[in-house]
Design a protein around this motif. Structure first.
Motif, PDB file in Angstrom:
ATOM      1  N   ASP A 226       0.898  -1.219   0.018  1.00  0.00           N
ATOM      2  CA  ASP A 226       0.042  -0.025  -0.247  1.00  0.00           C
ATOM      3  C   ASP A 226       0.905   1.102   0.209  1.00  0.00           C
ATOM      4  N   PRO A 227       0.861   2.089  -1.092  1.00  0.00           N
ATOM      5  CA  PRO A 227       1.659   3.178  -1.125  1.00  0.00           C
ATOM      6  C   PRO A 227       1.251   4.444  -0.123  1.00  0.00           C
ATOM      7  N   ASN A 228       0.074   4.118   0.258  1.00  0.00           N
ATOM      8  CA  ASN A 228      -0.299   5.031   1.376  1.00  0.00           C
ATOM      9  C   ASN A 228       0.186   4.967   2.851  1.00  0.00           C
ATOM     10  N   LEU A 229       1.017   3.700   2.885  1.00  0.00           N
ATOM     11  CA  LEU A 229       1.693   3.708   4.352  1.00  0.00           C
ATOM     12  C   LEU A 229       3.056   4.573   4.266  1.00  0.00           C
ATOM     13  N   GLU A 230       3.128   5.108   3.163  1.00  0.00           N
ATOM     14  CA  GLU A 230       4.479   6.161   3.189  1.00  0.00           C
ATOM     15  C   GLU A 230       3.919   7.521   3.093  1.00  0.00           C
ATOM     16  N   PRO A 231       4.589   8.534   3.344  1.00  0.00           N
ATOM     17  CA  PRO A 231       3.761   9.863   3.489  1.00  0.00           C
ATOM     18  C   PRO A 231       3.689  10.263   1.850  1.00  0.00           C
ATOM     19  N   ALA A 232       2.824  11.123   1.775  1.00  0.00           N
ATOM     20  CA  ALA A 232       2.323  11.628   0.431  1.00  0.00           C
ATOM     21  C   ALA A 232       3.681  12.554  -0.049  1.00  0.00           C
ATOM     22  N   PRO A 233       3.857  12.674  -1.200  1.00  0.00           N
ATOM     23  CA  PRO A 233       4.780  13.440  -1.649  1.00  0.00           C
ATOM     24  C   PRO A 233       4.871  14.956  -1.379  1.00  0.00           C
ATOM     25  N   THR A 234       6.070  15.449  -1.326  1.00  0.00           N
ATOM     26  CA  THR A 234       5.717  16.837  -0.928  1.00  0.00           C
ATOM     27  C   THR A 234       5.605  17.629  -1.964  1.00  0.00           C
ATOM     28  N   GLY A 235       4.979  19.075  -1.855  1.00  0.00           N
ATOM     29  CA  GLY A 235       4.848  19.927  -2.963  1.00  0.00           C
ATOM     30  C   GLY A 235       6.103  20.989  -2.962  1.00  0.00           C
ATOM     31  N   ASP A 236       6.001  22.100  -3.589  1.00  0.00           N
ATOM     32  CA  ASP A 236       6.903  23.228  -3.921  1.00  0.00           C
ATOM     33  C   ASP A 236       6.081  24.457  -3.441  1.00  0.00           C
ATOM     34  N   SER A 237       6.984  25.360  -2.762  1.00  0.00           N
ATOM     35  CA  SER A 237       6.438  26.563  -2.530  1.00  0.00           C
ATOM     36  C   SER A 237       6.320  27.519  -3.864  1.00  0.00           C
ATOM     37  N   LEU A 238       5.435  28.664  -3.745  1.00  0.00           N
ATOM     38  CA  LEU A 238       5.198  29.147  -5.109  1.00  0.00           C
ATOM     39  C   LEU A 238       6.580  29.796  -5.449  1.00  0.00           C
ATOM     40  N   THR A 239       6.800  29.907  -6.579  1.00  0.00           N
ATOM     41  CA  THR A 239       7.921  30.822  -7.238  1.00  0.00           C
ATOM     42  C   THR A 239       7.709  31.870  -7.543  1.00  0.00           C
ATOM     43  N   ASN A 240       8.352  33.083  -7.684  1.00  0.00           N
ATOM     44  CA  ASN A 240       7.886  34.640  -7.947  1.00  0.00           C
ATOM     45  C   ASN A 240       7.269  34.458  -9.206  1.00  0.00           C
ATOM     46  N   GLU A 241       7.764  33.785 -10.052  1.00  0.00           N
ATOM     47  CA  GLU A 241       7.114  33.817 -11.599  1.00  0.00           C
ATOM     48  C   GLU A 241       5.515  32.970 -11.376  1.00  0.00           C
ATOM     49  N   GLU A 242       5.271  32.168 -10.684  1.00  0.00           N
ATOM     50  CA  GLU A 242       3.983  31.969 -10.197  1.00  0.00           C
ATOM     51  C   GLU A 242       3.216  32.682  -9.478  1.00  0.00           C
ATOM     52  N   ILE A 243       3.632  33.490  -8.638  1.00  0.00           N
ATOM     53  CA  ILE A 243       2.769  34.535  -7.916  1.00  0.00           C
ATOM     54  C   ILE A 243       2.653  35.633  -8.768  1.00  0.00           C
ATOM     55  N   VAL A 244       3.336  36.043  -9.706  1.00  0.00           N
ATOM     56  CA  VAL A 244       2.978  37.070 -10.643  1.00  0.00           C
ATOM     57  C   VAL A 244       1.620  36.567 -11.638  1.00  0.00           C
ATOM     58  N   ALA A 245       1.823  35.327 -11.986  1.00  0.00           N
ATOM     59  CA  ALA A 245       0.759  34.748 -12.761  1.00  0.00           C
ATOM     60  C   ALA A 245      -0.489  34.955 -11.998  1.00  0.00           C
ATOM     61  N   LEU A 246      -0.443  34.367 -10.734  1.00  0.00           N
ATOM     62  CA  LEU A 246      -1.654  34.298  -9.886  1.00  0.00           C
ATOM     63  C   LEU A 246      -2.228  35.666  -9.651  1.00  0.00           C
ATOM     64  N   VAL A 247      -1.192  36.747  -9.570  1.00  0.00           N
ATOM     65  CA  VAL A 247      -1.686  38.170  -9.337  1.00  0.00           C
ATOM     66  C   VAL A 247      -2.246  38.573 -10.538  1.00  0.00           C
ATOM     67  N   ASP A 248      -1.898  38.249 -11.784  1.00  0.00           N
ATOM     68  CA  ASP A 248      -2.519  38.580 -13.005  1.00  0.00           C
ATOM     69  C   ASP A 248      -3.936  37.887 -13.124  1.00  0.00           C
ATOM     70  N   ALA A 249      -3.906  36.724 -12.601  1.00  0.00           N
ATOM     71  CA  ALA A 249      -5.317  36.096 -12.807  1.00  0.00           C
ATOM     72  C   ALA A 249      -6.325  36.575 -11.950  1.00  0.00           C
ATOM     73  N   PHE A 250      -6.115  36.933 -10.672  1.00  0.00           N
ATOM     74  CA  PHE A 250      -6.989  37.330  -9.513  1.00  0.00           C
ATOM     75  C   PHE A 250      -6.948  38.861  -9.709  1.00  0.00           C
ATOM     76  N   ASP A 251      -7.682  39.385 -10.874  1.00  0.00           N
ATOM     77  CA  ASP A 251      -7.831  40.837 -11.453  1.00  0.00           C
ATOM     78  C   ASP A 251      -8.906  41.488 -11.136  1.00  0.00           C
ATOM     79  N   ASP A 252      -9.697  41.288 -10.283  1.00  0.00           N
ATOM     80  CA  ASP A 252     -10.789  42.044 -10.146  1.00  0.00           C
ATOM     81  C   ASP A 252     -10.681  42.996  -8.916  1.00  0.00           C
ATOM     82  N   THR A 253     -11.066  44.496  -9.035  1.00  0.00           N
ATOM     83  CA  THR A 253     -11.125  45.264  -8.229  1.00  0.00           C
ATOM     84  C   THR A 253     -12.277  45.272  -7.107  1.00  0.00           C
ATOM     85  N   VAL A 254     -12.088  44.653  -5.979  1.00  0.00           N
ATOM     86  CA  VAL A 254     -13.252  44.462  -5.188  1.00  0.00           C
ATOM     87  C   VAL A 254     -13.345  45.485  -4.107  1.00  0.00           C
TER      88      VAL A 254
END
Length: 345
Positions: A49-77
């Motif tokens: 059972d692979p689930n007996l081992e911890p789930a794979p880790t992820g990666d923190s957001l890169t600056n490039e990914e942050i800029v892309a998210l900022v561009d996508a969340f583009d509404d002025t609320v």
């Protein structure tokens, strides 16, 4: 495929509950084992059972990914000078006429951010005891103000937004030590009694649901696949109804839509986070909010629900972004504490 009627139309929740026909047909012993989690997620060749081992880790957001998210969340609320030239630390995206989702970064100018601190949901409201949607909505912010600081709280009857902040990491904030989960200490603005109408009645330019281009953009950005095995093969482009983005090594943010096949999705229904852990009380971040555990590896999406002692996966918190009618009852905007519970033994 189970269909339920939602506030905005027919709402498919096969991404949550699976195929009704398959469930009804699961009568032999092997199928019952899968349903109980005894065999699901097991490597058929090795019997391990692979689930007996911890789930794979992820990666923190890169600056490039942050800029892309900022561009996508583009509404002025937030209106007025409080959003000139940018809304401090926040980027927002309308998902209905009354609600928006947001990301809260570690720098006043989101484009210069290095880390995501909170994600969350805002809902139109009135600053009053009756107008506060729930305990998770700790902070009220006026819709229009001459400054960002001036928008915090308000006078009874002021119109604006009630905000839920969900921390995505461990850090020290001005409100105390923060861990992944709903931040019930985020900048509280206790409401007062108000004799008038506590129903928000204002409009903001750009409010409304996501269009096809918005959904396509989000699919491109939320491109990580924390769920592995057969459960990641049936959906488009990830798993049924969900797309995810790692924001730290242990936490991902996800969007949960109204259709298993995202090419057919019309509305976002939940916004939440997943936290790496195991199926134990010690690992469950907050039992009232993280109601659902999902194994990181399974032969099917349905087979990933829940777990057994020693199995690893993710604890999930689901924040509804619109009123819903789900198989477990009516759901208001807020943390869905009845979302597919996977109780610990």
């Amino acid at each position: 495929m189970l269909q339920v009627l939602g506030a905005s139309g027919a709402l498919a929740v096969a991404g949550c509950l699976g195929d009704e026909d398959e469930t009804a047909g699961a009568t032999d012993e092997s199928d019952n084992d899968d349903a109980n989690g005894d065999e699901t997620g097991t490597d058929e060749m090795s019997g391990e059972d692979p689930n007996l081992e911890p789930a794979p880790t992820g990666d923190s957001l890169t600056n490039e990914e942050i800029v892309a998210l900022v561009d996508a969340f583009d509404d002025t609320v937030f209106q007025g000078e409080q959003s000139d030239p940018f809304t401090p630390s926040h980027v927002t995206k309308w998902v209905s006429d009354d609600t928006f989702i947001f990301l809260h970064f570690d720098e006043p100018n989101p484009e210069e951010a290095n880390n995501l601190l909170w994600m969350g949901v805002g809902v139109k409201g009135v600053f009053s005891e009756e107008g506060q949607p729930g305990s998770e909505f700790t902070h009220f912010h006026q819709a229009e103000s001459d400054s960002w600081d001036g928008g915090h709280g308000g006078e009874p009857g002021d119109e604006g937004y009630w905000l839920t902040h969900i921390a995505v990491d461990e850090f020290e904030s001005p409100f105390g030590q923060t861990e992944p989960g709903v931040d019930y200490d985020f900048m509280p603005t206790p409401p007062q009694a108000f004799d008038g109408d506590s129903t928000a009645d204002f409009e903001v330019e750009g409010q409304g649901g996501l269009d096809d281009d918005d959904i396509e953009t989000l699919i491109d950005l939320f491109d990580d696949e924390p769920f592995e095995g057969g459960q990641a093969e049936d959906g488009y482009p990830n798993v049924p109804s969900h797309i995810a983005k790692w924001v730290t090594e242990d936490v991902f943010v996800f969007l949960h839509f109204d259709e298993p096949d995202l090419r057919e999705a019309n509305d976002l229904i939940y916004y939440g986070i997943g936290v790496r852990g195991d199926f134990s009380a010690e690992s469950q971040p907050h039992e009232d909010d993280f109601t659902h555990f999902h194994k990181w590896s399974a032969e099917s999406w349905e087979g990933g629900h829940g777990g057994q002692d020693g199995q690893h996966g993710y604890w999930l918190v689901h924040h509804a972004v619109r009123p819903l009618e789900m198989p477990w009852g009516d759901v208001d905007v807020g943390i869905d504490r009845s979302f597919m519970p996977t109780p610990l033994e």
